[in-house]
Enzyme design. Structure first.
Site, PDB file in Angstrom:
ATOM      1  N   ASP A   1      -9.423  -8.086 -17.565  1.00  0.00           N
ATOM      2  CA  ASP A   1      -9.417  -9.314 -18.715  1.00  0.00           C
ATOM      3  C   ASP A   1      -7.756  -9.650 -19.404  1.00  0.00           C
ATOM      4  O   ASP A   1      -7.562  -8.011 -20.055  1.00  0.00           O
ATOM      5  CB  ASP A   1      -9.999  -8.444 -20.322  1.00  0.00           C
ATOM      6  CG  ASP A   1     -10.396  -9.729 -21.047  1.00  0.00           C
ATOM      7  OD1 ASP A   1      -9.495 -10.386 -20.645  1.00  0.00           O
ATOM      8  OD2 ASP A   1     -10.954  -9.314 -21.905  1.00  0.00           O
TER       9      ASP A   1
ATOM     10  N   HIS B   1       0.405  -1.368   0.213  1.00  0.00           N
ATOM     11  CA  HIS B   1       0.038   0.053  -0.022  1.00  0.00           C
ATOM     12  C   HIS B   1       0.807   1.297  -0.060  1.00  0.00           C
ATOM     13  O   HIS B   1       0.339   2.297  -0.271  1.00  0.00           O
ATOM     14  CB  HIS B   1      -0.941  -0.304   1.203  1.00  0.00           C
ATOM     15  CG  HIS B   1      -2.351   1.210   0.842  1.00  0.00           C
ATOM     16  ND1 HIS B   1      -2.599   1.709   0.670  1.00  0.00           N
ATOM     17  CD2 HIS B   1      -3.582   0.329   1.483  1.00  0.00           C
ATOM     18  CE1 HIS B   1      -3.501   2.338   0.134  1.00  0.00           C
ATOM     19  NE2 HIS B   1      -4.133   1.614   1.133  1.00  0.00           N
TER      20      HIS B   1
END
Length: 483
Positions: free
Chosen positions: A391, A164
């Site tokens: 994708d 993070h």
């Protein structure tokens, strides 16, 4: 109690993990991390889970090659964190050491298992889907850890842990789509050049803290003691993960009920969840409680951060009131306005002041500012970032969400319902029924000190509940709320 999908067995690793380095030479440099990057409470990795059915799975060799290509532009993710020369400051040594990549299989698990009963809610057994790095400290863990797990159905689970301190949700989505584009074609950068430099968020000299910043401070010692007791109560008992899915139609109806001319889905849902959380925990009415939530500051700064900036560009918004006022039978618009006002406070001056506060606290006693988590619900919104549209060439994932369930709340996008949101949070087991009840019935008039057990008012479900326009009570630890 239904506890979600438990994954039996252990992952069978085909070989030892490998390090994937950038596919071409990259700059060797020490990367400065901004004060928004290097906050104490961000020193962890965000763990994402994607489930691809057989039709959407791609060869692991293609994923590794595409990752190497993506790391050419996002080369800090192939580096290593270390302590910098400034006291308490982390930097990234961009040395192209590589991201850790593991491959395994679970023949007894199928992609459809995640889509049936409990799939949206993380289970502790899911942790096996991400390679565990044995390291002496957080700093020694590679900033990017990836595991591909082959399923018996021919599908695959892709898990990753992204530090993070290097990027927030917006930056993570930007990187993941660059990786996916590299798998589909040779286009990595997309429409905007990648911005690795973080100096746009340097503190001023000297620092000027111009706001109170309640997200980091609690000024009342007596209230602080009560809040600490609440936190101890939360952490001292078993927690149960809760998953509530609000369809786009349900959110639209919720906004109509609130009766405000201007109200976003996030504002309506955040107010609903915060109010339900306070009501379920039933703290003393005078206790000051807070809602902390991430606000994307990229367009609020002057000048704005460039589109290719993938470092932490969010700050904490803070809505605050007494538990009695949040949970009271007052109209919901009162709570929604608290959320809206917290968002509106975040402008260029507020962000610069927060960066300077973090600088002062880092140099002072205590080693850095920390959010006031004592009596606070923290919401991290993963919606509207494009995280669910990943994708790699075979089709989009059938499921996306966090790998683990935490005490902070995550708003996750819903596959197949662009406006839908799944709320994931862990609450004390004794409070789960009440929390779910008040989330499903936000206009219920009961407040702190007036709530009952809710058991008699709730109808048991079968793990997934479709609802009509009547305000029917609902029960179960995975609920779909629809109209």
């Amino acid at each position: 109690m239904d506890t979600g999908l438990e994954i039996p067995g252990e992952v069978q690793y085909t070989s030892s993990p490998v390090l994937v380095s950038p596919g071409r030479p990259t700059p060797r440099r020490t990367l400065y991390l901004s004060n928004l990057d290097d906050q104490r409470f961000l020193r962890f990795s965000i763990k994402y889970l994607y489930v691809f059915p057989a039709a959407a799975a791609v060869p692991v060799s293609a994923l590794r090659a595409a990752l190497a290509d993506a790391l050419v532009e996002y080369y800090p993710l192939a580096g290593r964190l270390r302590h910098g020369d400034e006291e308490g400051k982390l930097v990234v040594e961009c040395n192209a050491e590589g991201a850790l990549f593991a491959e395994g299989s679970l023949p007894g698990l199928a992609a459809d298992d995640f889509l049936r009963g409990g799939g949206a809610r993380p289970h502790r057994s899911w942790r096996k889907l991400l390679y565990r790095v044995d390291a002496y400290s957080f700093v020694a863990v590679p900033p990017l850890v990836v595991q591909v797990t082959h399923l018996g159905c021919g599908g695959m689970v892709l898990c990753m842990a992204i530090n993070h301190c290097l990027c927030d949700g917006v930056g993570t989505a930007q990187f993941l789509h660059a990786w996916a584009r590299a798998a589909r074609s040779s286009d990595i950068v997309g429409d905007n050049p990648v911005v690795n430099d973080r100096r746009a968020l340097r503190p001023r000299c000297p620092p000027r803290v111009e706001f109170a910043h309640p997200e980091y401070h609690c000024h009342d010692a007596a209230a602080d003691d009560d809040a600490s007791k609440l936190l101890a109560h939360l952490l001292g008992q078993p927690l149960a993960p809760v998953s509530l899915t609000f369809t786009a139609a349900r959110l639209a109806h919720l906004k109509k009920q609130i009766l405000l001319k201007r109200c976003t889905s996030f504002e309506a849902l955040a107010a609903t969840v915060w109010r339900a959380w306070v009501r379920a925990l039933d703290p003393p009415a005078p206790l000051r409680v807070k809602l902390l939530f991430s606000v994307n500051a990229r367009r609020r700064l002057r000048p704005e951060l460039p589109d290719g900036y993938y470092g932490n560009g969010f700050v904490l918004g803070c809505a605050e009131s007494t538990a009695g006022q949040v949970a009271a039978a007052a109209p919901m618009p009162t709570v929604v306005r608290l959320v809206q006002e917290a968002k509106e406070r975040v402008d260029d001056a507020y962000v610069r002041s927060m960066v300077d506060l973090l600088e002062e606290q880092r140099r002072g006693v205590g080693g850095g500012a920390k959010p006031d988590l004592s009596a606070s619900l923290v919401i991290s919104a993963w919606t509207r970032l494009g995280l669910e549209d990943l994708d790699f060439g075979g089709g989009a994932a059938a499921h996306m969400g966090p790998l683990t369930s935490e005490i902070y709340c995550v708003f996750v996008p819903v596959a197949g319902d662009p406006g839908g949101v799944t709320v994931l949070v862990s609450v004390p087991q004794a409070a789960t029924d009440k929390f779910e009840h008040y989330c499903c019935n936000p206009m219920d008039a009961a407040g702190v000190g007036e709530t009952g057990t809710g058991g008699g008012a709730m109808a048991a479900g079968n793990g997934m509940l479709e609802r009509d326009e009547k305000q029917q009570p609902c029960h179960g630890h995975e609920i779909k709320i629809d109209y």
